[in-house]
Write a protein that holds these residues in place. Structure first.
Motif, PDB file in Angstrom:
ATOM      1  N   LYS A  62       0.816  -1.217   0.000  1.00  0.00           N
ATOM      2  CA  LYS A  62       0.000   0.000   0.000  1.00  0.00           C
ATOM      3  C   LYS A  62       0.852   1.270   0.000  1.00  0.00           C
ATOM      4  CE  LYS A  62      -3.842  -2.100   2.502  1.00  0.00           C
ATOM      5  NZ  LYS A  62      -4.556  -2.121   3.801  1.00  0.00           N
ATOM      6  N   GLY A  63       2.163   1.122   0.114  1.00  0.00           N
ATOM      7  CA  GLY A  63       3.044   2.283   0.125  1.00  0.00           C
ATOM      8  C   GLY A  63       3.193   2.935   1.481  1.00  0.00           C
ATOM      9  N   ILE A  64       2.734   2.273   2.527  1.00  0.00           N
ATOM     10  CA  ILE A  64       2.829   2.818   3.880  1.00  0.00           C
ATOM     11  C   ILE A  64       4.267   2.751   4.382  1.00  0.00           C
ATOM     12  CG2 ILE A  64       2.105   2.471   6.285  1.00  0.00           C
ATOM     13  CD1 ILE A  64      -0.592   1.469   5.117  1.00  0.00           C
ATOM     14  N   HIS A  65       4.990   1.710   4.000  1.00  0.00           N
ATOM     15  CA  HIS A  65       6.386   1.525   4.419  1.00  0.00           C
ATOM     16  C   HIS A  65       7.288   1.419   3.202  1.00  0.00           C
ATOM     17  CE1 HIS A  65       5.695   1.011   8.683  1.00  0.00           C
ATOM     18  NE2 HIS A  65       4.719   0.163   8.423  1.00  0.00           N
ATOM     19  N   GLN A  66       8.518   1.867   3.380  1.00  0.00           N
ATOM     20  CA  GLN A  66       9.570   1.718   2.378  1.00  0.00           C
ATOM     21  C   GLN A  66      10.734   0.979   3.027  1.00  0.00           C
ATOM     22  OE1 GLN A  66       9.394   2.728  -0.875  1.00  0.00           O
ATOM     23  NE2 GLN A  66       7.285   3.265  -0.428  1.00  0.00           N
ATOM     24  N   ALA A  67      11.481   0.264   2.205  1.00  0.00           N
ATOM     25  CA  ALA A  67      12.649  -0.455   2.720  1.00  0.00           C
ATOM     26  C   ALA A  67      13.686   0.563   3.179  1.00  0.00           C
ATOM     27  CB  ALA A  67      13.228  -1.360   1.651  1.00  0.00           C
ATOM     28  N   GLU A  68      14.127   0.420   4.416  1.00  0.00           N
ATOM     29  CA  GLU A  68      15.085   1.375   4.969  1.00  0.00           C
ATOM     30  C   GLU A  68      16.403   0.735   5.356  1.00  0.00           C
ATOM     31  OE1 GLU A  68      13.212   3.547   8.110  1.00  0.00           O
ATOM     32  OE2 GLU A  68      11.543   4.152   6.843  1.00  0.00           O
ATOM     33  N   SER A  69      16.499  -0.560   5.318  1.00  0.00           N
ATOM     34  CA  SER A  69      17.744  -1.182   5.761  1.00  0.00           C
ATOM     35  C   SER A  69      18.223  -2.243   4.775  1.00  0.00           C
ATOM     36  CB  SER A  69      17.566  -1.820   7.145  1.00  0.00           C
ATOM     37  OG  SER A  69      16.844  -3.027   7.053  1.00  0.00           O
ATOM     38  N   ILE A  70      19.526  -2.351   4.697  1.00  0.00           N
ATOM     39  CA  ILE A  70      20.144  -3.372   3.864  1.00  0.00           C
ATOM     40  C   ILE A  70      19.774  -4.759   4.383  1.00  0.00           C
ATOM     41  CG2 ILE A  70      22.369  -4.367   3.176  1.00  0.00           C
ATOM     42  CD1 ILE A  70      21.661  -1.815   1.679  1.00  0.00           C
ATOM     43  N   VAL A  71      19.651  -4.896   5.688  1.00  0.00           N
ATOM     44  CA  VAL A  71      19.291  -6.186   6.283  1.00  0.00           C
ATOM     45  C   VAL A  71      17.944  -6.660   5.749  1.00  0.00           C
ATOM     46  CG1 VAL A  71      18.735  -7.358   8.452  1.00  0.00           C
ATOM     47  CG2 VAL A  71      20.684  -5.807   8.344  1.00  0.00           C
ATOM     48  N   LEU A  72      16.979  -5.757   5.680  1.00  0.00           N
ATOM     49  CA  LEU A  72      15.657  -6.102   5.157  1.00  0.00           C
ATOM     50  C   LEU A  72      15.745  -6.469   3.678  1.00  0.00           C
ATOM     51  CD1 LEU A  72      12.582  -6.360   5.341  1.00  0.00           C
ATOM     52  CD2 LEU A  72      12.454  -3.902   4.871  1.00  0.00           C
ATOM     53  N   LEU A  73      16.478  -5.677   2.902  1.00  0.00           N
ATOM     54  CA  LEU A  73      16.623  -5.968   1.478  1.00  0.00           C
ATOM     55  C   LEU A  73      17.287  -7.326   1.259  1.00  0.00           C
ATOM     56  CD1 LEU A  73      17.720  -2.440   0.207  1.00  0.00           C
ATOM     57  CD2 LEU A  73      15.473  -3.513  -0.058  1.00  0.00           C
ATOM     58  N   GLU A  74      18.300  -7.637   2.059  1.00  0.00           N
ATOM     59  CA  GLU A  74      18.974  -8.942   1.974  1.00  0.00           C
ATOM     60  C   GLU A  74      17.994 -10.070   2.297  1.00  0.00           C
ATOM     61  OE1 GLU A  74      22.029 -10.071   1.239  1.00  0.00           O
ATOM     62  OE2 GLU A  74      23.228  -8.245   1.130  1.00  0.00           O
ATOM     63  N   ARG A  75      17.184  -9.869   3.321  1.00  0.00           N
ATOM     64  CA  ARG A  75      16.220 -10.897   3.720  1.00  0.00           C
ATOM     65  C   ARG A  75      15.206 -11.145   2.609  1.00  0.00           C
ATOM     66  NH1 ARG A  75      14.129  -9.121   8.830  1.00  0.00           N
ATOM     67  NH2 ARG A  75      12.164  -8.536   7.886  1.00  0.00           N
ATOM     68  N   VAL A  76      14.747 -10.086   1.960  1.00  0.00           N
ATOM     69  CA  VAL A  76      13.800 -10.226   0.852  1.00  0.00           C
ATOM     70  C   VAL A  76      14.479 -10.930  -0.323  1.00  0.00           C
ATOM     71  CG1 VAL A  76      12.471  -8.937  -0.871  1.00  0.00           C
ATOM     72  CG2 VAL A  76      12.332  -8.302   1.547  1.00  0.00           C
ATOM     73  N   ALA A  77      15.685 -10.494  -0.663  1.00  0.00           N
ATOM     74  CA  ALA A  77      16.411 -11.102  -1.783  1.00  0.00           C
ATOM     75  C   ALA A  77      16.643 -12.591  -1.534  1.00  0.00           C
ATOM     76  CB  ALA A  77      17.737 -10.384  -2.005  1.00  0.00           C
ATOM     77  N   ASP A  78      17.063 -12.927  -0.327  1.00  0.00           N
ATOM     78  CA  ASP A  78      17.307 -14.338   0.008  1.00  0.00           C
ATOM     79  C   ASP A  78      16.005 -15.128   0.002  1.00  0.00           C
ATOM     80  OD1 ASP A  78      20.001 -13.734   0.319  1.00  0.00           O
ATOM     81  OD2 ASP A  78      19.908 -13.667   2.514  1.00  0.00           O
TER      82      ASP A  78
END
Length: 98
Positions: A62-78
């Motif tokens: 819904k666009g309420i949150h944006q990715a703010e950390s590399i840790v989160l991006l890594e978790r999504v990518a993995d």
């Protein structure tokens, strides 16, 4: 069973221009919407694969949150089994990097 085995995406998904644009922008909400649009992947499936609650996935979508950390991006990518080129579009190192 690794979490990313729950979502098995064809390599062609990751090369779609819309997906590449979402990755460059680090727009997880758009990426999640594209997963639903092209492969009918649910918020619950994404949540399980990425170790996030379904409600958080919904907020990203819904666009309420944006990715703010590399840790989160890594978790999504993995969790999504993202190939190395897509990881690099997201600004991450390839999974085979030392």
């Amino acid at each position: 069973m690794p979490a990313h085995d729950l979502i098995n995406l064809p390599s062609t998904f990751w090369t779609r221009p819309q997906v590449c644009d979402a990755l460059h922008a680090r727009d997880l909400g758009r990426l999640f919407r594209l997963l639903r649009q092209y492969h009918q992947i649910t918020q619950t499936q994404i949540g399980i694969a990425t170790d996030m609650k379904q409600g958080r996935i919904s907020e990203f979508m819904k666009g309420i949150h944006q990715a703010e950390s590399i840790v989160l991006l890594e978790r999504v990518a993995d969790g999504l089994g993202m190939p190395d080129l897509s990881r690099m579009h997201l600004g991450l190192t390839p999974s085979c990097a030392f």
